[in-house]
Design an enzyme around this catalytic site. Structure first.
Site, short mmCIF file in Angstrom:
data_model
loop_
_atom_site.label_atom_id
_atom_site.label_comp_id
_atom_site.label_asym_id
_atom_site.label_seq_id
_atom_site.Cartn_x
_atom_site.Cartn_y
_atom_site.Cartn_z
N GLY A 10 0.82 -1.30 0.09
CA GLY A 10 0.07 -0.02 -0.13
C GLY A 10 0.84 1.41 0.06
CB ALA A 52 -3.70 -4.37 5.92
CG ASP A 88 -8.30 12.69 10.19
OD1 ASP A 88 -8.72 11.68 9.63
OD2 ASP A 88 -7.62 13.87 9.61
CE1 TYR A 111 -10.85 4.03 7.11
CE2 TYR A 111 -11.02 6.53 6.86
CZ TYR A 111 -10.28 5.30 6.99
OH TYR A 111 -8.99 5.50 7.31
N1 NAP Z 1 -4.24 7.32 3.13
C1 NAP Z 1 -4.62 8.08 3.84
O1 NAP Z 1 -4.81 9.43 3.60
C2 NAP Z 1 -4.86 7.90 5.33
C3 NAP Z 1 -5.37 8.72 6.38
C4 NAP Z 1 -5.58 8.32 7.40
C5 NAP Z 1 -5.26 7.19 7.99
N2 NAP Z 1 -4.77 6.36 7.02
C6 NAP Z 1 -4.68 4.75 7.74
O2 NAP Z 1 -3.18 4.62 7.36
C7 NAP Z 1 -3.20 3.05 6.80
C8 NAP Z 1 -2.72 2.90 5.61
O3 NAP Z 1 -3.30 3.54 4.50
P1 NAP Z 1 -2.75 3.54 2.87
O4 NAP Z 1 -3.34 4.59 2.01
O5 NAP Z 1 -1.49 3.50 2.80
O6 NAP Z 1 -3.52 2.24 2.43
P2 NAP Z 1 -3.67 1.47 0.98
O7 NAP Z 1 -2.58 2.25 0.01
O8 NAP Z 1 -4.97 1.52 0.45
O9 NAP Z 1 -3.15 0.09 1.04
C9 NAP Z 1 -3.99 -0.86 1.79
C10 NAP Z 1 -3.18 -2.43 2.11
O10 NAP Z 1 -3.88 -3.08 2.72
C11 NAP Z 1 -3.93 -4.25 2.13
N3 NAP Z 1 -4.97 -5.00 2.37
C12 NAP Z 1 -6.22 -4.94 2.01
N4 NAP Z 1 -7.31 -5.81 2.29
C13 NAP Z 1 -6.37 -7.01 2.79
C14 NAP Z 1 -6.84 -8.05 3.45
N5 NAP Z 1 -7.95 -8.61 3.33
N6 NAP Z 1 -5.55 -8.96 3.59
C15 NAP Z 1 -4.46 -8.43 3.68
N7 NAP Z 1 -4.08 -7.23 3.14
C16 NAP Z 1 -5.02 -6.38 2.80
C17 NAP Z 1 -3.50 -4.21 0.58
O11 NAP Z 1 -3.15 -5.11 -0.28
P3 NAP Z 1 -4.07 -5.60 -1.19
O12 NAP Z 1 -3.85 -4.44 -2.25
O13 NAP Z 1 -3.08 -6.80 -1.78
O14 NAP Z 1 -5.12 -6.21 -0.87
C18 NAP Z 1 -2.74 -2.92 0.80
O15 NAP Z 1 -1.44 -3.06 0.62
C19 NAP Z 1 -4.86 2.62 7.03
O16 NAP Z 1 -4.88 1.87 8.07
C20 NAP Z 1 -5.38 3.81 6.94
O17 NAP Z 1 -6.87 3.80 7.78
C21 NAP Z 1 -4.74 6.51 5.84
#
Ligand code: NAP
Length: 253
Positions: A10, A52, A88, A111
């Site tokens: 991710g 994840a 947040d 979410y």
């Molecule tokens: N992005 C933001 O702006 C933001 C803001 C606040 C908080 N966060 C938090 O930060 C964290 C990371 O966010 P991100 O944006 O970097 O995430 P992301 O790019 O959407 O990546 C999600 C990851 O989770 C894996 N995943 C999804 N379903 C899965 C499953 N059933 N089993 C195993 N792996 C699984 C995906 O792999 P596959 O594709 O192989 O399924 C991918 O590697 C999250 O916890 C999110 O809540 C993010």
């Protein structure tokens, strides 16, 4: 320190993997508790950083809540430290000032509700875990753009002028998480960027141009500024504001 990152493909996970020295990212289905347990028993990391999740779509709640519970239980069973990523939008955005760690979650979106539940599940399964709440993740110049930066360039999207967040640069976040992984800190910690920006301001910083704007519709979490002073007091890593990160981007990003 031997690290395992869930969600290693991710946006945040791959940055953690790039920066960590001794790291594994082997993917298992996190809804499969036995598979998660077997993987961690085999890899035996000292620390697990759980990124994840699935924000929406089929199975999102189970992946985000049950998956986090499975990872937390498996990490606890092997005596590994756990950092769990949260958001947040566990808050409703009505406080009118930055949220501190003691504020009670009050989510208003599916979410936000799933992430709130996952925090509770993680701390029940792994009482010494560190839950790190962060905000919109951006890349900035020289980095692969995040989904928020890509959408800023989409002329069909209308951005909300009264939805406030503290965006954080992905490298700053990853470096801070790796530093926190080695510190003796547990519970909940807020870790977001230094600047509070509306969605419009963020999109315009990214593109260097005016974007389409409107007030946020009812039911959206509006002002989810996080007070990250506790994290800043314990970190050597500088966590910049979005203006410092994105101003250098120039007109076309
Ligand atoms: N992005 C933001 O702006 C933001 C803001 C606040 C908080 N966060 C938090 O930060 C964290 C990371 O966010 P991100 O944006 O970097 O995430 P992301 O790019 O959407 O990546 C999600 C990851 O989770 C894996 N995943 C999804 N379903 C899965 C499953 N059933 N089993 C195993 N792996 C699984 C995906 O792999 P596959 O594709 O192989 O399924 C991918 O590697 C999250 O916890 C999110 O809540 C993010």
């Amino acid at each position: 320190m031997k690290l395992h990152v869930t969600g290693g493909s991710g946006y945040l996970g791959s940055e953690l993997v790039r920066r960590a020295r001794d790291v594994t990212l082997e993917r298992v289905e996190i809804c499969d508790s036995a598979a998660v347990r077997a993987l961690l028993e085999r890899l035996r990391p000292d620390v697990v950083i759980h990124t994840a999740y699935r924000q929406d779509g089929p199975g999102a709640r189970a992946i985000t809540v049950d998956g986090a519970g499975n990872v937390a239980a498996a990490a606890h069973a092997i005596g590994a430290r756990l950092l769990h990523l949260s958001t947040d939008v566990v808050f409703d955005g009505r406080k009118g000032s930055p949220y501190v760690e003691e504020d009670e979650p009050c989510p208003v979106t599916d979410y936000g509700r799933a992430k709130t539940e996952s925090e509770a599940r993680v701390l029940a399964e792994h009482p010494d875990a560190l839950v790190v709440r962060t905000s919109l993740i951006v890349g900035g110049p020289g980095h692969e753009p995040s989904k928020h930066e890509r959408s800023a360039h989409d002329p069909r999207i209308v951005f909300y002028e009264d939805e406030i967040r503290c965006p954080i640069q992905v490298g700053d976040l990853a470096a801070a998480l790796l530093e926190l992984a080695a510190l003796d800190v547990s519970g909940v910690l807020h870790l977001a960027g230094a600047d509070a920006l509306s969605r419009v301001e963020l999109a315009e910083l990214v593109t260097g141009r005016p974007v389409r704007r409107s007030p946020a519709p009812l039911g959206r979490p509006r002002d989810c500024r996080l007070d990250s002073s506790r994290a800043r007091s314990m970190l050597r890593t500088e966590v910049r504001g979005a203006r410092a990160v994105l101003d250098a981007r120039g007109a076309d990003g």
